[in-house]
Design an enzyme around this catalytic site. Structure first.
Site, PDB file in Angstrom:
ATOM      1  N   LEU A 198       0.828  -1.207   0.000  1.00 44.85           N
ATOM      2  CA  LEU A 198       0.000   0.000   0.000  1.00 44.85           C
ATOM      3  C   LEU A 198       0.856   1.247   0.000  1.00 44.85           C
ATOM      4  O   LEU A 198       0.473   2.280  -0.534  1.00 44.85           O
ATOM      5  CB  LEU A 198      -0.897   0.023   1.240  1.00 44.85           C
ATOM      6  CG  LEU A 198      -2.060  -0.959   1.266  1.00 44.85           C
ATOM      7  CD1 LEU A 198      -2.738  -0.897   2.628  1.00 44.85           C
ATOM      8  CD2 LEU A 198      -3.046  -0.632   0.169  1.00 44.85           C
ATOM      9  N   GLY A 241       8.733   5.229   7.214  1.00 45.99           N
ATOM     10  CA  GLY A 241      10.066   5.116   7.780  1.00 45.99           C
ATOM     11  C   GLY A 241      10.273   3.766   8.447  1.00 45.99           C
ATOM     12  O   GLY A 241      11.377   3.260   8.562  1.00 45.99           O
ATOM     13  N   PHE A 242       9.183   3.186   8.810  1.00 46.12           N
ATOM     14  CA  PHE A 242       9.154   1.943   9.540  1.00 46.12           C
ATOM     15  C   PHE A 242       9.389   0.734   8.632  1.00 46.12           C
ATOM     16  O   PHE A 242       9.899  -0.295   9.038  1.00 46.12           O
ATOM     17  CB  PHE A 242       7.754   1.874  10.157  1.00 46.12           C
ATOM     18  CG  PHE A 242       7.617   0.910  11.267  1.00 46.12           C
ATOM     19  CD1 PHE A 242       8.261   1.130  12.473  1.00 46.12           C
ATOM     20  CD2 PHE A 242       6.806  -0.196  11.125  1.00 46.12           C
ATOM     21  CE1 PHE A 242       8.095   0.242  13.516  1.00 46.12           C
ATOM     22  CE2 PHE A 242       6.642  -1.078  12.165  1.00 46.12           C
ATOM     23  CZ  PHE A 242       7.286  -0.866  13.360  1.00 46.12           C
ATOM     24  N   GLY A 243       8.974   0.871   7.396  1.00 52.45           N
ATOM     25  CA  GLY A 243       9.047  -0.235   6.441  1.00 52.45           C
ATOM     26  C   GLY A 243       7.858  -0.182   5.511  1.00 52.45           C
ATOM     27  O   GLY A 243       7.168   0.840   5.435  1.00 52.45           O
ATOM     28  N   VAL A 247       4.120  -1.031   3.984  1.00 52.72           N
ATOM     29  CA  VAL A 247       2.768  -1.238   4.489  1.00 52.72           C
ATOM     30  C   VAL A 247       2.028  -2.114   3.484  1.00 52.72           C
ATOM     31  O   VAL A 247       2.012  -1.821   2.290  1.00 52.72           O
ATOM     32  CB  VAL A 247       2.036   0.103   4.665  1.00 52.72           C
ATOM     33  CG1 VAL A 247       0.670  -0.133   5.294  1.00 52.72           C
ATOM     34  CG2 VAL A 247       2.867   1.055   5.498  1.00 52.72           C
ATOM     35  N   ASP A 306       5.078  14.343  14.316  1.00 53.21           N
ATOM     36  CA  ASP A 306       5.322  14.174  12.880  1.00 53.21           C
ATOM     37  C   ASP A 306       4.032  14.420  12.097  1.00 53.21           C
ATOM     38  O   ASP A 306       3.627  13.617  11.251  1.00 53.21           O
ATOM     39  CB  ASP A 306       5.861  12.774  12.592  1.00 53.21           C
ATOM     40  CG  ASP A 306       6.601  12.715  11.251  1.00 53.21           C
ATOM     41  OD1 ASP A 306       6.889  13.796  10.674  1.00 53.21           O
ATOM     42  OD2 ASP A 306       6.876  11.599  10.781  1.00 53.21           O
TER      43      ASP A 306
END
Ligand SMILES: *[C@@H]1O[C@H](CO)[C@@H](O)[C@H](O)[C@H]1NC(C)=O
Ligand SMILES: *[C@@H]1O[C@H](CO)[C@@H](O)[C@H](O)[C@H]1NC(C)=O
Ligand SMILES: *[C@@H]1O[C@H](CO)[C@@H](O)[C@H](O)[C@H]1NC(C)=O
Ligand SMILES: *[C@@H]1O[C@H](CO)[C@@H](O)[C@H](O)[C@H]1NC(C)=O
Ligand SMILES: *[C@@H]1O[C@H](CO)[C@@H](O)[C@H](O)[C@H]1NC(C)=O
Ligand SMILES: *[C@@H]1O[C@H](CO)[C@@H](O)[C@H](O)[C@H]1NC(C)=O
Ligand SMILES: *[C@@H]1O[C@H](CO)[C@@H](O)[C@H](O)[C@H]1NC(C)=O
Ligand SMILES: *[C@@H]1O[C@H](CO)[C@@H](O)[C@H](O)[C@H]1NC(C)=O
Ligand SMILES: *[C@@H]1O[C@H](CO)[C@@H](O)[C@H](O)[C@H]1NC(C)=O
Ligand SMILES: *[C@@H]1O[C@H](CO)[C@@H](O)[C@H](O)[C@H]1NC(C)=O
Ligand SMILES: *[C@@H]1O[C@H](CO)[C@@H](O)[C@H](O)[C@H]1NC(C)=O
Ligand SMILES: *[C@@H]1O[C@H](CO)[C@@H](O)[C@H](O)[C@H]1NC(C)=O
Length: 792
Positions: free
Chosen positions: A615, A619-621, A623, A735
């Site tokens: 999707l 920053g986390f990876g 989705v 953020d």
């Protein structure tokens, strides 16, 4: 070369068959020959006395029909010694429309042109004394009508055709006038250069092949391609012959002959006994049929001068094929060199009684000056002839991938039905339960398969997923078990999938759920007691689930959580860094269960169908798109190993969020903390993020109206206000930017991405100090950047 390899391979079956044919020097090539004696007992084979070719029984080429021997009174016919193949046969009883098909395959590489010959001798095998009439097809193209006139007559169908695939079917079709049968079937590869009148859309159906002045049948090995040359003589003809070899002309381009007649056939010719008479010949037995009521004639005539003609004599004659009209003038032929006369376009059909070939010497006095003839004109002659009717081979049948898929399905479920021959063509013989599309000049496609009440058992064949043009697939009321193949969701045109009344298990594949969500697939799966949608481990899936329902569920979740949220938070805080565990009460209501759900990595794999659809990326990876068992669409945020956001941020986000719920904050459904894998499972926000929406990278809903923009601002603010004011302890998001504001189906705004969020524990303080500035450059408040102080 490939041919040598194939030749070696070909030797093996010969050895097993006890063949005496040794492939070596001086022996013509039999690579790729298929010789079937239909009706021979299974596994039997023998070497034919005349041709020295090995013939085998037809098992391996066909799986239906029954074997018969001709009745005793026909076993001793003159030609049955030459053709012992006619003494037994295979017949295909059944209703009109029933097909019996032989599949000839494993062709040699390097040629696409084949001679295929089918032989029929009724011989009253069934005791009915009623010779049948039936149709013969080459693949999906009509070849000829076999009209057996008498029990003892041997009827031969031969075609020279272009076969681009590596197999071809020869089918006998019951037309309601008796039971089709066949005595023998032979396939011979030809050089591609031969018979240039044969191309991908035109085949040549043989009327007759004649050797003038010959006195015995010539076939293999004298004819390398095993064409059968029938001797022609009569008392009005005089035979001339030579022992010298007659040459064949070769094509200027590739140095190969386009027509290749064995020298032994060319070494004899006939000429009129009464030299003043014409040479007339009535060979034509073109049989009109229901597909070609007016079959055309393509003659190929072969001439070679077998006598040396001195200067006192001339050879010059006219050829006529239709009465009272001249085809051409032929003369001054070379000695012992073959001249081939043929037509590109067929002669039109004429009443069979009027058909003849006439050769007339050009001897009239008035022709002499015109033709520049000085000496005596010699009578006409002819060495050999082949007569063909063109047939169309333009119909290519069903698309190859569809054929192999449906054939694999037929094999898997051992279907008998009428599933033989091509699935879609001819249109009148389409397989039961199939519908096809018939585009002009392109292969046919299978568009629907209905195997409802078909008694199918075992799992759903993955080959269904290879029927790429299928729209309707009905497998209802069978005994199918196992899971629904994921591949079915890749069928671009599928609009209905009916699996009602089977014993399927597992979950409904993610891809199918997406298609249902998109609104262009109807899935029926009632009465499958073990399908996961109906088991205790997951909730019954609502059919036609839409986002209104989802919204409704989320509101319920919200309401329930408002009550129970603090309790849960307390529990979590007490469990501290040990990480979240499963809720204690498995039977608790859906809302609480969903909110705190802990997923294993394996479960996530299932939910996201092995992390198939991305999707977006944070920053986390990455989705990923996914579906819970009960059909709720979710977004799975998987922490990548290379993520610059650490484990701490992940845990922060997870823990913070389990205690927070607001209609303008993206709802966390659960999380995964399974070994090295960490993931957060959020509700799915179907309209994406605000940044894309503002930039116009959306799904075509158009621009946001001013009113919508104001509402999004207000709603985002309400979400933030909840974090700042209603939560205890309060939170700072740190953020806030358009890409972190997501929109749901109704464009309702929800703030997302809580990885940088920080709890602010000092009651009463109005400022938070941080050690360093975090957030996204360009979206930071100036006073925060300069003072490292946040005001709330
Ligand atoms: C045909 O005749 C042969 C012996 O000549 C025999 O072995 C075979 O079983 C017969 N086939 C049938 C179908 O009767
Ligand atoms: C078969 O041939 C006979 C004559 O030989 C003819 O009368 C009959 O109409 C033919 N049948 C078909 C179906 O062509
Ligand atoms: C095949 O030959 C026929 C007759 O010469 C011609 O009409 C047709 O266009 C040819 N087809 C192809 C594909 O070349
Ligand atoms: C033709 O075949 C016969 C055997 O059938 C053989 O005796 C003869 O030599 C062959 N002739 C040629 C020219 O190959
Ligand atoms: C040859 O045919 C002609 C008629 O075309 C006839 O007059 C003549 O008698 C015939 N000759 C012989 C030897 O039969
Ligand atoms: C051709 O004409 C000559 C006379 O000009 C005659 O002798 C000969 O028999 C004729 N040949 C045929 C085949 O008619
Ligand atoms: C051919 O011409 C002859 C006269 O020369 C005539 O009797 C006959 O009817 C014609 N045949 C055809 C098929 O036109
Ligand atoms: C016919 O005779 C003429 C003159 O004698 C000569 O030029 C010509 O080549 C001859 N034609 C043939 C075909 O022999
Ligand atoms: C398939 O064809 C049959 C017969 O033409 C028709 O009754 C049926 O509705 C078709 N099915 C589909 C799914 O199109
Ligand atoms: C399949 O065939 C059954 C009857 O055998 C019929 O009731 C059903 O509607 C058909 N399915 C489709 C998709 O046409
Ligand atoms: C189904 O919907 C998807 C997305 O809306 C679209 O890409 C696909 O082409 C549709 N398929 C059919 C058969 O309409
Ligand atoms: C669910 O299972 C029950 C029995 O366990 C069965 O009666 C019912 O039809 C099933 N429902 C569906 C949708 O398959």
């Amino acid at each position: 070369m490939g041919r040598t390899m194939s030749a070696l391979l070909w030797l093996f079956p010969l050895c097993f068959a006890g063949g005496v044919l040794v492939h070596g020097q001086g022996t013509p090539d039999t690579t790729g020959f298929i010789s079937i004696d239909c009706g021979l007992s299974e596994q039997r084979s023998y070497v034919d006395g005349t041709s020295k070719l090995p013939y085998s029984s037809d098992d391996g080429f066909i799986d239906d029909g029954s074997n018969y021997n001709v009745s005793a009174e026909y076993t001793d016919l003159a030609y049955s010694r030459l053709y012992p193949q006619v003494l037994n046969l295979r017949s295909f009883p059944g209703p009109p429309g029933r097909r019996g098909c032989y599949t000839l395959s494993s062709f040699v590489a390097g040629t696409s042109k084949y001679l295929i010959r089918a032989t029929f001798m009724y011989g009253n095998y069934d005791g009915l004394n009623k010779p049948p009439v039936f149709d013969l097809y080459l693949g999906v193209n009509f070849w000829k009508t076999v009209n057996i006139s008498k029990p003892d007559v041997m009827d031969v169908g031969e075609v020279i055709a272009y076969i681009p695939a590596d197999s071809v079917q020869v089918c006998l079709v019951n037309t309601g006038s008796g039971t089709p049968f066949i005595s023998s079937l032979e396939l011979r590869p030809l050089e591609d250069a031969l018979y240039p009148l044969t191309n991908s859309t035109q085949g040549l159906s043989l009327i007759g092949r004649y050797n003038f002045g010959g006195d015995y049948l010539i076939r293999y090995p004298n004819d390398t391609y095993d064409r059968v040359w029938v001797p022609q003589t009569n008392q009005e003809w005089f035979t001339i012959s030579t022992r010298l070899t007659v040459a064949m002309p070769v094509d200027d381009d590739d140095r190969k002959p386009n027509y290749d007649v064995p020298s032994i056939v060319m070494q004899t010719a006939v000429t009129p006994v009464n030299t003043t008479k014409n040479l007339i010949w009535f060979p034509w037995e073109a049989q009109p049929n229901h597909i070609y009521p007016l079959p055309g004639l393509l003659p190929v005539l072969y001439f070679a001068e077998l006598e040396l003609v001195d200067s006192e004599h001339e050879r010059m004659f006219f050829i006529s094929v239709e009465r009272n009209s001249t085809w051409m003038l032929l003369g001054r032929l070379d000695y012992l060199d073959t001249f081939v006369e043929y037509r590109d376009a067929p002669f039109p059909f004429i009443n069979p009684e009027d058909n003849y070939i006439l050769l007339r010497a050009a001897n009239a006095t008035r022709l002499r000056p015109v033709l520049d003839i000085n000496g005596t004109v010699l009578p006409p002659f002819i060495n050999a002839a082949e007569l063909f009717s063109p047939i169309s081979t333009a119909d290519v049948g069903t698309e190859a991938q569809d054929v192999s898929a449906i054939t694999a399905i037929k094999t898997k479920y051992q279907l008998k039905k009428n599933w033989v021959g091509d699935p879609c063509a001819p249109k009148a013989l389409v397989w039961d339960g199939l519908n096809c599309s018939y585009p002009i000049s392109r292969p046919q496609r299978i568009t629907s398969v209905n195997m409802s009440f078909g008694g199918l058992s075992g799992d759903i064949s993955s080959y269904f997923a290879n029927l790429k043009a299928i729209q309707y697939l009905d497998l209802s009321y069978n005994k199918l078990t196992g899971p629904i193949p994921e591949g079915l969701s890749q069928l671009p045109s599928l609009v209905l999938l009916d699996l009602t009344g089977n014993d399927l298990n597992g979950m409904i594949p993610f891809g199918l759920l997406i298609r249902i969500q998109d609104g262009n697939l109807t899935l029926r799966y009632d009465h499958n007691p073990n399908l996961c949608s109906n088991s205790s481990s997951c909730q019954p899936m609502k059919k036609n689930q839409n986002s209104k329902n989802s919204t409704y569920i989320y509101l319920l979740i919200a309401a329930a959580f408002m009550v129970g949220g603090l309790v849960v938070l307390l529990v979590l805080v007490m469990r501290g860094k040990q990480g979240p565990t499963k809720p204690q009460n498995e039977e608790s209501d859906l809302q609480t269960r969903s909110r705190n759900r802990q997923f294993t990595y394996t479960e996530l794999k299932v939910i996201t169908s092995n992390f198939q659809r991305v999707l977006g990326e944070g920053g986390f990876g990455l989705v990923f798109d996914g579906f819970l068992e009960e059909g709720t669409r979710v977004a799975v945020k998987l922490r990548s190993q290379s993520s610059n956001q650490g484990v701490r941020e992940f845990l922060t986000e997870a823990q913070n969020l389990t205690g927070i719920h607001h209609r303008n904050l993206v709802n966390l459904i659960g999380y995964c903390n399974d070994g090295e894998y960490m993931a957060l499972v959020y509700e799915h926000m179907s309209k994406g993020d605000l940044q894309d929406k503002l930039k116009g990278r959306d799904d075509g809903d158009g621009c946001l109206t001013w009113k919508q923009r104001l509402r999004i601002v207000l709603e985002s603010a309400q979400g933030l206000e909840y974090l700042h004011k209603a939560c205890s302890p309060p939170f700072i998001h740190r953020d806030v930017k358009t890409s972190n504001i997501l929109l749901d189906e109704n464009l309702k705004a929800k703030v997302a991405d809580f990885g940088l969020m920080r709890a602010f524990n000092h009651d009463g303080d109005t400022h938070v100090s941080t050690v360093r500035v975090v957030g996204t450059p360009g979206y930071l408040a100036p006073e925060y950047v300069s003072l490292l102080r946040l005001r709330i």
